[in-house]
Design a protein around this motif. Structure first.
Motif, PDB file in Angstrom:
ATOM      1  N   SER A   1       1.302  -0.877  -0.243  1.00  0.00           N
ATOM      2  CA  SER A   1      -0.183  -0.019   0.082  1.00  0.00           C
ATOM      3  C   SER A   1       0.918   0.761  -0.066  1.00  0.00           C
ATOM      4  O   SER A   1       1.505   1.204   0.178  1.00  0.00           O
TER       5      SER A   1
ATOM      6  N   GLY B   1       0.712   0.870   4.854  1.00  0.00           N
ATOM      7  CA  GLY B   1      -0.648   0.392   4.781  1.00  0.00           C
ATOM      8  C   GLY B   1      -1.403  -0.277   6.320  1.00  0.00           C
ATOM      9  O   GLY B   1      -2.078   0.032   6.332  1.00  0.00           O
TER      10      GLY B   1
ATOM     11  N   ALA C   1      -5.505  -3.790   6.564  1.00  0.00           N
ATOM     12  CA  ALA C   1      -4.537  -3.748   5.525  1.00  0.00           C
ATOM     13  C   ALA C   1      -4.235  -5.363   5.351  1.00  0.00           C
ATOM     14  O   ALA C   1      -4.800  -6.756   5.182  1.00  0.00           O
TER      15      ALA C   1
END
Length: 357
Positions: free
Chosen positions: A85, A119, A125
């Motif tokens: 992320s 993330g 997540a």
């Protein structure tokens, strides 16, 4: 022990159901539109990550704060996606809510912790199952979130790369930091004699971690102290987070065949000088290690080595133990960053992100 910093009394709040925009699920996460000081961090809405074949999707209950997060906020990494992320944060603890078709060994409802490629500062997540570890029995989510990044890093530096063994000697700089406190514990549990540097105000805590001698880096010459305490022999392993300002003294503090493991550059990088004769005739090794820039396969191996060696000991409640300095709710991530920037913390700073539905 740790203290909780919240706007209200409880350290945990009930996580809300995921909302959606145009039918797509969203979650609360820490976002920032521009790079800068801690004030740029804001709580906002972000898409819930999609599960890839090898992923676990985790409802995050706690996330560790790391110095890499401060660098991320200031623009050191740009807007890079670190694999999982572009949202900030490197370690999580929580509950599995979805399992990718290629993930092995985990089911929905399992409690897990681990290092992620971004993330962590979010309600949900994703994590590669090979980077995940079961949370040891008896540990809560806050304690679990204080383990992955610092203990995996410490094990890799101290034991895998540094080769520290029972009866050996180690010098751990920044002994009150997250990785420093973890390295001291692992060195002590491995049967080594441990020297550590720290601010004088933190010496008592660092001794509790297992350091045999804590050196005030402001008023003492650590190389001279080690020479005196080891009969001029030096230490087998130095774990350093500081960089250029400590380099010459680190070399001086090493024993014949010693290993300097460079983990960070808090004091600055750049060019350093060393006599090649010292490296050659004293059989020294200088090794650099940064987890963020490792390949996925290398990160998987690092996690496996730590898990195989230490995870059962956390479950038994013996050394080592996670060291939590303070907790902040996700919405106050900026305050968590300010505490880390003040260098007042001893151990890990943790963000709490609600509880189970």
């Amino acid at each position: 022990m740790h203290f909780c910093i919240t706007e209200t009394a409880p350290c945990r709040t009930t996580i809300r159901s995921m909302s959606s925009i145009d039918g797509a699920p969203v979650m609360k996460a820490i976002l920032f539109d521009t790079f800068g000081d801690a004030d740029v961090l804001q709580l906002g809405d972000a898409p819930v990550p999609e599960v890839r074949p090898s992923d676990l999707l985790v409802r995050v209950h706690a996330a560790g704060v790391n110095r890499a997060d401060l660098l991320h906020r200031k623009g050191a990494y740009g807007r890079a996606d670190f694999g999982d992320s572009a949202i900030m944060g490197l370690e999580i603890a929580g509950e599995v809510i979805e399992v990718g078709p290629e993930a092995q060994g985990y089911r929905v409802g399992d409690r897990v912790m681990g290092v992620v490629g971004g993330g962590a500062y979010a309600e949900v997540a994703r994590i590669d199952w090979r980077m995940a570890m079961p949370i040891p029995a008896g540990l809560d989510d806050v304690q679990a979130a204080a383990i992955p990044e610092v203990f995996v890093t410490a094990h890799e530096a101290l034991l895998h790369l540094g080769g520290l063994t029972d009866g050996g000697t180690a010098l751990v700089h920044a002994g009150a930091s997250g990785v420093g406190s973890a390295a001291i514990q692992l060195a002590r549990a491995s049967g080594a004699t441990v020297f550590a540097t720290a601010d004088a105000a933190k010496h008592d805590r660092v001794k509790q971690f297992g350091a045999d001698r804590v050196i005030d880096y402001r008023s003492e010459d650590f190389a001279a102290v080690i020479a005196d305490r080891t009969g001029q022999r030096g230490v087998d392993v130095v774990i350093d987070f500081i960089g250029a300002p400590y380099f010459a003294k680190n070399i001086a503090a090493l024993a014949h065949g010693g290993r300097l493991i460079q983990v960070g550059l808090l004091g600055g990088g750049g060019e350093v000088g060393v006599k090649l004769e010292d490296i050659l005739y004293r059989h020294l090794r200088i090794i650099g290690t940064v987890m963020k820039s490792r390949t996925p396969a290398e990160k998987h191996a690092m996690t496996r080595r730590f898990r195989d060696h230490w995870l059962d000991r956390f479950a038994r409640g013996t050394d080592p133990t996670p060291i939590v300095d303070s907790t902040f709710p996700l919405a106050r991530a900026a305050d968590a960053h300010r505490r880390m920037e003040s260098s007042a913390n001893v151990g890990k700073i943790i963000l709490t992100i609600g509880g189970k539905d």
